[in-house]
Design a protein around this motif. Structure first.
Motif, short mmCIF file in Angstrom:
data_model
loop_
_atom_site.label_atom_id
_atom_site.label_comp_id
_atom_site.label_asym_id
_atom_site.label_seq_id
_atom_site.Cartn_x
_atom_site.Cartn_y
_atom_site.Cartn_z
N GLU A 282 0.82 -1.21 0.00
CA GLU A 282 0.00 0.00 0.00
C GLU A 282 0.86 1.26 0.00
O GLU A 282 0.54 2.25 -0.67
CB GLU A 282 -0.95 -0.02 1.20
CG GLU A 282 -2.00 -1.13 1.10
CD GLU A 282 -2.87 -1.22 2.34
OE1 GLU A 282 -3.07 -0.17 3.01
OE2 GLU A 282 -3.36 -2.32 2.64
N GLN A 283 1.96 1.22 0.72
CA GLN A 283 2.88 2.37 0.72
C GLN A 283 3.50 2.57 -0.65
O GLN A 283 3.72 3.71 -1.08
CB GLN A 283 3.95 2.16 1.78
CG GLN A 283 3.43 2.24 3.21
CD GLN A 283 4.40 1.69 4.24
OE1 GLN A 283 5.55 1.37 3.91
NE2 GLN A 283 3.95 1.55 5.48
N VAL A 285 2.07 1.85 -3.52
CA VAL A 285 1.02 2.46 -4.34
C VAL A 285 0.95 3.96 -4.08
O VAL A 285 0.92 4.77 -5.01
CB VAL A 285 -0.35 1.80 -4.04
CG1 VAL A 285 -1.48 2.58 -4.71
CG2 VAL A 285 -0.36 0.35 -4.52
N GLN A 286 0.96 4.35 -2.81
CA GLN A 286 0.88 5.76 -2.47
C GLN A 286 2.10 6.53 -2.99
O GLN A 286 1.96 7.63 -3.53
CB GLN A 286 0.78 5.92 -0.95
CG GLN A 286 -0.50 5.36 -0.37
CD GLN A 286 -0.41 5.18 1.14
OE1 GLN A 286 0.24 5.95 1.84
NE2 GLN A 286 -1.03 4.12 1.64
N ALA A 315 -6.55 -3.75 -0.87
CA ALA A 315 -5.35 -2.98 -0.53
C ALA A 315 -5.20 -1.77 -1.44
O ALA A 315 -4.77 -0.70 -1.00
CB ALA A 315 -4.12 -3.88 -0.63
N ARG A 318 -7.60 0.88 -0.22
CA ARG A 318 -7.10 1.52 1.00
C ARG A 318 -5.97 2.48 0.70
O ARG A 318 -5.92 3.60 1.24
CB ARG A 318 -6.63 0.45 2.00
CG ARG A 318 -7.74 -0.32 2.70
CD ARG A 318 -7.19 -1.08 3.89
NE ARG A 318 -6.16 -2.04 3.52
CZ ARG A 318 -6.39 -3.31 3.19
NH1 ARG A 318 -7.63 -3.77 3.16
NH2 ARG A 318 -5.39 -4.11 2.88
N ALA A 319 -5.06 2.06 -0.17
CA ALA A 319 -3.91 2.90 -0.50
C ALA A 319 -4.35 4.19 -1.19
O ALA A 319 -3.86 5.28 -0.87
CB ALA A 319 -2.94 2.13 -1.38
N THR A 322 -6.10 6.48 1.30
CA THR A 322 -5.13 7.14 2.18
C THR A 322 -4.42 8.27 1.45
O THR A 322 -4.23 9.37 2.01
CB THR A 322 -4.09 6.11 2.69
OG1 THR A 322 -4.76 5.10 3.44
CG2 THR A 322 -3.05 6.79 3.56
N TYR A 323 -4.02 8.02 0.20
CA TYR A 323 -3.37 9.07 -0.59
C TYR A 323 -4.27 10.28 -0.74
O TYR A 323 -3.83 11.43 -0.57
CB TYR A 323 -2.99 8.52 -1.97
CG TYR A 323 -2.60 9.59 -2.96
CD1 TYR A 323 -1.32 10.11 -2.98
CD2 TYR A 323 -3.53 10.10 -3.86
CE1 TYR A 323 -0.96 11.13 -3.86
CE2 TYR A 323 -3.19 11.10 -4.75
CZ TYR A 323 -1.91 11.61 -4.76
OH TYR A 323 -1.56 12.61 -5.63
#
Length: 373
Positions: A282-283, A285-286, A315, A318-319, A322-323
């Motif tokens: 996920e990090q 992706v962001q 995921a 979510r990513a 969050t971004y």
């Protein structure tokens, strides 16, 4: 024949359009990526292109489109040769001709290259106008069109089974009357490849012309030059990554031959994804969305996923969420592509032509609404 000129001069005169990322300082013109090529509007009864090919293992293939329809597909042997694009046609009519590189940039073959030297014919070149929109696609083997051509039982990993034409990227661009570029590599992901190699990720080389290529030859052709983002700004960037990141959880560990460090996306005992490794995905992706926004400040960013299953979709959602919350960037979204099934599967257990057509239909409908905004 009266017309015989190099493409760089013609490109500068708006008489030949070069498709795909390539060095703006190189002549003759190297074609690196899937669906890269050249396009011309021309009169005359025949037209030829001079191509130069090289490879150690993975030979280049091209498709020839005449008035937007594929009329020929062929492998380009090693060496420098003239290839006939059409002949015997009405010399007065204007023909739109496009050469499309079917094969992806081959990171596993430093010798692989395809270079366009020039055109010759007995007519005149006419200007090629830009289309109303620009689309950029980033992905893996699906976006490279692997398996979109060839019989379903085919299992050999060879260039013949790649297509830049029977490909959801090109089909989407055609549906929207858009110019497009493709950056893709089979087996690669946003964080790791299918076999857990963290070096095989698309974001790392995104800011270079074709950063995933290796060797002195590709460096000399301009593959490692910084990409000129100001010269070509997309209206939409479509990211189709995550399939190989998900596959890495189920494959063996990868050991770095230089450092001895072992890399592995882990599963819990119950078969679920290990939370730490999922968080790392996920990090990644962001971080890629941040890089994309830096280089494409006005584009809509669409993370499109799902043609070979949906294990990473939660995921990805979510990513992206969050971004958006952290940056306030509202021009980012997730789009679920239609899954491939037994009727739409192609060669090498990859999406076939029918799967690409279905994906293009759904995706172009979604992008059409974004482009209206």
């Amino acid at each position: 024949m009266a017309m015989q000129e190099g493409l760089r001069q013609l490109d500068g005169a708006n008489q030949v359009k070069v498709h795909g990322r390539t060095s703006r300082t190189q002549f003759p013109i190297p074609l690196f990526w899937t669906a890269s090529g050249v396009e011309a509007n021309v009169t005359g009864s025949e037209l030829w292109v001079e191509l130069e090919s090289d490879y150690a293992q993975y030979e280049p293939w091209i498709s020839i489109l005449l008035n937007s329809e594929p009329i020929s597909r062929l492998m380009i042997p090693k060496g420098r040769q003239w290839v006939c694009l059409f002949r015997g046609m009405n010399p007065e009519t204007i023909k739109n001709v496009r050469i499309v590189k079917d094969v992806q940039a081959m990171s596993g073959d430093p010798d692989a290259s395809l270079i366009v030297h020039g055109l010759k014919g007995n007519g005149e070149l006419k200007p090629v106008e830009d289309r109303p929109f620009k689309l950029e696609f980033i992905g893996d083997s699906i976006t490279s069109g692997e398996g979109s051509i060839g019989a379903k039982p085919e299992e050999d990993w060879i260039p013949a089974w790649f297509s830049g034409v029977l490909n959801y990227t090109t089909l989407t661009a055609v549906a929207l009357n858009a110019d497009h570029r493709v950056l893709s590599q089979s087996g690669w992901g946003v964080m790791t490849s299918w076999d857990n190699n963290p070096n095989a990720n698309l974001p790392a080389g995104y800011e270079q012309v074709c950063g995933l290529l290796t060797g002195d030859k590709n460096a000399a052709l301009g593959a490692h030059e910084p990409n000129d983002f100001a010269a070509w700004q997309p209206d939409v960037v479509v990211i189709n990554l995550g399939t190989n990141d998900g596959g890495a959880f189920y494959n063996q560990e990868w050991k770095d031959p230089n450092t001895g460090k072992v890399h592995k996306q882990r599963l819990n005992e119950d078969g679920s994804f290990h939370p730490e490794d999922l968080a790392s995905f996920e990090q990644a992706v962001q971080a890629f969305l941040i890089k994309l926004r830096k280089n494409n400040p006005k584009a809509d960013l669409v993370w499109a996923y799902g043609m070979l299953g949906l294990p990473m979709m939660p995921a990805i959602y979510r990513a992206v969420d969050t971004y958006i919350r952290q940056t306030g960037d509202r021009k980012v979204s997730v789009f679920q592509l239609p899954n491939t099934n037994e009727h739409t599967i192609g060669a090498r257990m990859h999406p076939g032509r029918l799967a690409h057509e279905a994906a293009a239909k759904e995706l172009s409908g979604y992008l059409k609404e974004l482009l209206k905004a």
